[in-house]
Design an enzyme around this catalytic site. Structure first.
Site, PDB file in Angstrom:
ATOM      1  N   HIS A 269       0.846  -1.201   0.000  1.00  0.00           N
ATOM      2  CA  HIS A 269       0.000   0.000   0.000  1.00  0.00           C
ATOM      3  C   HIS A 269       0.879   1.247   0.000  1.00  0.00           C
ATOM      4  O   HIS A 269       1.901   1.285   0.672  1.00  0.00           O
ATOM      5  CB  HIS A 269      -0.886  -0.033   1.251  1.00  0.00           C
ATOM      6  CG  HIS A 269      -2.060   0.891   1.178  1.00  0.00           C
ATOM      7  ND1 HIS A 269      -1.931   2.258   1.253  1.00  0.00           N
ATOM      8  CD2 HIS A 269      -3.378   0.645   1.041  1.00  0.00           C
ATOM      9  CE1 HIS A 269      -3.140   2.802   1.164  1.00  0.00           C
ATOM     10  NE2 HIS A 269      -4.036   1.852   1.034  1.00  0.00           N
TER      11      HIS A 269
ATOM     12  N   GLY B 281       5.178  22.234  10.520  1.00  0.00           N
ATOM     13  CA  GLY B 281       6.514  21.636  10.624  1.00  0.00           C
ATOM     14  C   GLY B 281       7.449  22.102   9.535  1.00  0.00           C
ATOM     15  O   GLY B 281       7.065  22.813   8.611  1.00  0.00           O
TER      16      GLY B 281
ATOM     17  N   THR C 120      12.609   8.712  10.808  1.00  0.00           N
ATOM     18  CA  THR C 120      12.072   7.344  10.749  1.00  0.00           C
ATOM     19  C   THR C 120      10.551   7.311  10.607  1.00  0.00           C
ATOM     20  O   THR C 120       9.989   6.321  10.148  1.00  0.00           O
ATOM     21  CB  THR C 120      12.431   6.556  12.034  1.00  0.00           C
ATOM     22  OG1 THR C 120      11.934   7.287  13.174  1.00  0.00           O
ATOM     23  CG2 THR C 120      13.935   6.370  12.157  1.00  0.00           C
ATOM     24  N   ALA C 121       9.867   8.390  10.973  1.00  0.00           N
ATOM     25  CA  ALA C 121       8.396   8.375  10.937  1.00  0.00           C
ATOM     26  C   ALA C 121       7.833   9.094   9.710  1.00  0.00           C
ATOM     27  O   ALA C 121       6.624   9.066   9.470  1.00  0.00           O
ATOM     28  CB  ALA C 121       7.827   9.002  12.199  1.00  0.00           C
ATOM     29  N   GLY C 122       8.687   9.727   8.921  1.00  0.00           N
ATOM     30  CA  GLY C 122       8.253  10.331   7.661  1.00  0.00           C
ATOM     31  C   GLY C 122       7.334  11.511   7.804  1.00  0.00           C
ATOM     32  O   GLY C 122       7.635  12.465   8.543  1.00  0.00           O
TER      33      GLY C 122
ATOM     34  N   HIS D 173      10.499  13.529   9.257  1.00  0.00           N
ATOM     35  CA  HIS D 173      10.975  12.892  10.497  1.00  0.00           C
ATOM     36  C   HIS D 173      11.808  11.700  10.012  1.00  0.00           C
ATOM     37  O   HIS D 173      11.334  10.900   9.200  1.00  0.00           O
ATOM     38  CB  HIS D 173       9.775  12.436  11.320  1.00  0.00           C
ATOM     39  CG  HIS D 173      10.127  11.790  12.625  1.00  0.00           C
ATOM     40  ND1 HIS D 173      10.720  10.554  12.692  1.00  0.00           N
ATOM     41  CD2 HIS D 173       9.960  12.195  13.910  1.00  0.00           C
ATOM     42  CE1 HIS D 173      10.902  10.230  13.964  1.00  0.00           C
ATOM     43  NE2 HIS D 173      10.453  11.214  14.727  1.00  0.00           N
TER      44      HIS D 173
END
Lengths: 301, 301
Positions: free
Chosen positions: A85, A166, A173-175, A171
């Site tokens: 996905h 932002g 690792t969190a994108g 981020h």
């Protein structure tokens, strides 16, 4: 008898569909919390994604979402994530859906507050989308997510794609996360007494927005082999503007061209009370009616 | 999304329709109380009666009713009461109606508890009626109330009419109270495109229980002079057994005999959500449907 309490639904998509341990930790903030109800969660291994549905009071849902997004940011590393996905973040999309005593304007406001809080708490850049979008190009989630996690560092440098909250940096690792607001969907299928999927496709084309049909219909034809029939399968994206009965009667009308009968229909998943009552109102020729008259009973078995 | 909280409705009839000061004091226990919502009250001067509708959690509603019945007993003197409506007590009738997450059995249980508490707190004899009746002859309120306040001292001496709670003697000024349980009513009218009330009467006769029609229909014909039409006016006393659409379609079918069109219909007062969704289900040919799928939205204007 409308209760005055505002109720919002939120369908949060996280990029973890395999590790049940992590999933449990991510959804923990939705459990046993005053004003929040965890309705359902469905993990998909191939997608490597879990879809979590919660409902409750706006402020409580917002706080739980912000907390959960933080846990997902700790547990999910997008640099090693794979799945079928499309996705751009550990918490990928957060749509708010007004359910009771709330306007779309209030749902949009809640989406913005949540987006801001997510960014402030976890330093994840956030895009607003659908009804909360800050410009038309950001309404469509597919456009926002184009490039996916891997393409985001580059995309965010484009001034066109400066995040709504932002800095212009993912981020690590969190994108990136998308937060939005939309109407409750009605997933609705109409059965045709023919095995010929061409007919279902032709009717779907007539009713869907993209090819000249109703404004709030996305539709296609599909074959149901085990029953020897076909379906016009659709999403009604705003049932207050495009009514269920209107689509049903239009499909019946079009089916006549092909000498095909409509057998019945089904709603998939949850359906808003008003979408059905609106149809009852049409068929019974109810006048002088308003939703204020409805008592929310649950007695039938 | 069913909430698990049980919700009951209670429609209390008091024998005071003129003195607004007294009425305010009588309904005071329903105001600003946790778990109880005062929905509506309608005083009628000719009837000298007020009908108060409250909704809420069973225990809270019960306690408020018991308290209110005490105030009515203090403020209303039945020995000097006059009005056009039949009555036998200061608090005349107390029907409980299950609304959410409650069975009729639970509503009957609540009626019995309330009846017992009323008798214990205020020494008023209580009859149980309708679904709560202790024997078939007490189901019909009209039979229970026959003789009215003035005839009750005599009636209570008949062993056949020993009260369900309390002694065989009326409360000297507050008389006798009936407490019962019933399904939510649907008050429903169907418009006929004819000024001839004979036709409306004939159709009413066909659909009503008393003359061979549906089990849960009470109906009559009525002329709506200012619109030049007539109506079949009815109460559906159990919409889970006799559906709205079935009555509507039957009236259409019968109207054809007289070459008369059905113009539309209306619900009077409140209507249970399920009564309308059941009709939507019929007309849309919905299969695989259950009330669990319904989200109780309120977004339409």
């Amino acid at each position: 008898m409308a209760d005055i309490k505002k109720i919002v639904e939120c369908v949060v998509n996280y990029s973890e569909g395999r590790d049940l341990n992590k999933i449990e930790k991510i959804i923990e903030p939705y459990r046993a919390k005053e004003g929040v109800k965890l309705l359902n969660y469905e993990a998909d291994k191939d997608y490597n994604r879990v879809v979590v549905t919660v409902m409750g009071e706006p402020e409580a849902v917002k706080n739980a979402v912000v907390q959960s997004v933080g846990i997902a940011a700790e547990l999910i590393d997008m640099t090693t994530h794979e799945g079928q996905h499309s996705r751009m973040g550990a918490t990928d999309v957060v749509p708010f859906i007004p359910i009771k005593n709330m306007s779309m304007t209030e749902a949009v406001e809640l989406a913005k507050e949540t987006a801001k809080a997510i960014n402030e708490a976890h330093d994840i850049p956030v895009f607003l989308y659908e009804k909360a979008a800050s410009k038309p190009e950001r309404e469509n989630l597919a456009t926002v997510r184009k490039g996916q996690f891997e393409g985001m560092p580059e995309k965010l440098k484009d001034p066109e794609w400066k995040p709504d909250f932002g800095k212009c940096e993912i981020h690590p690792t969190a994108g990136v996360t998308a937060v939005g607001a939309r109407m409750p969907l009605v997933a609705y299928n109409i059965d045709l007494d023919t095995p010929n999927v061409e007919i279902a496709n032709k009717i779907a084309k007539v009713i869907r927005h993209s090819s000249g049909g109703f404004r709030y219909i996305k539709a296609g034809g599909v074959e149901i082999k085990e029953r020897g029939i076909t379906q016009v399968t659709m999403n009604i994206t705003d049932y207050t503007k495009t009514s269920v009965y209107r689509v049903f009667e239009t499909v019946k009308m079009e089916a006549k061209r092909y000498g095909v009968n409509v057998l019945g229909s089904e709603v998939v998943g949850l359906v808003p009370m008003e979408a059905l009552i609106d149809s009852a109102q049409y068929y019974l020729g109810l006048y002088g009616f308003s939703m204020d008259k409805v008592i929310e009973t649950s007695l039938m078995e």
